[in-house]
Design an enzyme around this catalytic site. Sequence first.
Site, PDB file in Angstrom:
ATOM      1  N   CYS A 119      39.327  33.371  10.069  1.00 38.56           N
ATOM      2  CA  CYS A 119      39.685  34.429  11.035  1.00 38.56           C
ATOM      3  C   CYS A 119      40.803  35.211  10.373  1.00 38.56           C
ATOM      4  CB  CYS A 119      40.154  33.802  12.342  1.00 38.56           C
ATOM      5  SG  CYS A 119      40.971  34.952  13.463  1.00 38.56           S
ATOM      6  N   CYS A 134      37.239  41.578  10.575  1.00 37.93           N
ATOM      7  CA  CYS A 134      37.201  40.569  11.637  1.00 37.93           C
ATOM      8  C   CYS A 134      35.950  39.723  11.428  1.00 37.93           C
ATOM      9  CB  CYS A 134      37.148  41.296  12.982  1.00 37.93           C
ATOM     10  SG  CYS A 134      36.966  40.214  14.411  1.00 37.93           S
TER      11      CYS A 134
HETATM   12  N1  DGL Z   1      40.586  38.383  13.608  1.00 36.72           N
HETATM   13  C1  DGL Z   1      39.356  37.974  14.152  1.00 36.72           C
HETATM   14  C2  DGL Z   1      38.445  37.229  13.221  1.00 36.72           C
HETATM   15  O1  DGL Z   1      38.577  37.361  12.024  1.00 36.72           O
HETATM   16  C3  DGL Z   1      39.115  37.759  15.580  1.00 36.72           C
HETATM   17  C4  DGL Z   1      40.038  36.956  16.375  1.00 36.72           C
HETATM   18  C5  DGL Z   1      39.727  37.080  17.840  1.00 36.72           C
HETATM   19  O2  DGL Z   1      39.876  38.153  18.393  1.00 36.72           O
HETATM   20  O3  DGL Z   1      39.325  36.074  18.444  1.00 36.72           O
HETATM   21  O4  DGL Z   1      37.568  36.538  13.655  1.00 36.72           O
END
Ligand code: DGL
Length: 294
Positions: free
Chosen positions: A185, A74
């Site tokens: 993301c 993430c």
């Molecule tokens: N998948 C996440 C990232 O890479 C986070 C997305 C979220 O929860 O806002 O930032």
Amino acid sequence: MPSNAPIGVFDSGLGGLSVLQAVRALLPHESLLYVADSHFAPYGERPDAFIEQRSLAIGRWLRERGAKALVVACNTATAHGVAALRADADWPVVGVEPGIKPAAAASASGVIGVLATAATLRSARFADLLARHTAQGQRFLCQPGHGLVERIEAGDVDSTAVVTLLEQFIEPMLAQGADTLVLGCTHYPFLIPAIERRFGNALTLIDTGAAIARQLQRRLATAALQAPVAPDSADGGSIALFTTADAHALQTMADRLLPNAPRVQTVEIDSIDKTAPQGASRLDSAPNLPIISA
Ligand code: DGL
């Protein structure tokens, strides 16, 4: 920690499955424990301290279940939690960050779009990343992807609403000459088919899943933690999938991405500091925000 112990992988939700898939492809003999913190998704709209607290809580939970290494799948949790995670325990911790460096190398026009969460884009780590890799004459157009994670968490990767959001975010980038788009993301790689259908090959898309898997491979090798492989073994390592919310969305995406995906289990993972303000989770799909040039 024995080298046949599993690797912990977590994300705010199901986005990290895009990283898990890359890890599985490169390191099929490693066993994996995946946590989707979907009860608290999206992280990208929450306060920095809250994101750090959730990262620490999930890191400890995975450690208690015997993980030998951690992948923070993430960008948002890496931006706000990876330093605390590295200070909290002595194990290899691999984070993800938007692919600014490969994008700078790939762009011919020198104009690069970056789509990431608001929390990633406002972080000091991201500012530092941009400062390190922006070459003379290059411009990064940074756009928070408000509303996209909520859609993907609901299993929607190609509806009209998703395409409308993508148009709002990407058309101004193209108008300014962008030829490259950083998917900053881990949820966004699931939008690649929709982006390609709508924008053809106007943009080179930068996703760092495979690079993260290679970085994990190097960190495991350095720490002598690679899972032993019997020479004639065709068996892969095991995978266990956990979510802090309803299992349905993660199960659907896992069934689509992983052969023989296991049943998703719903678990509760308490925050370490329960007094940390949670902030509001935005459930609306927000309007187009002005593009911020780096
Ligand atoms: N998948 C996440 C990232 O890479 C986070 C997305 C979220 O929860 O806002 O930032």
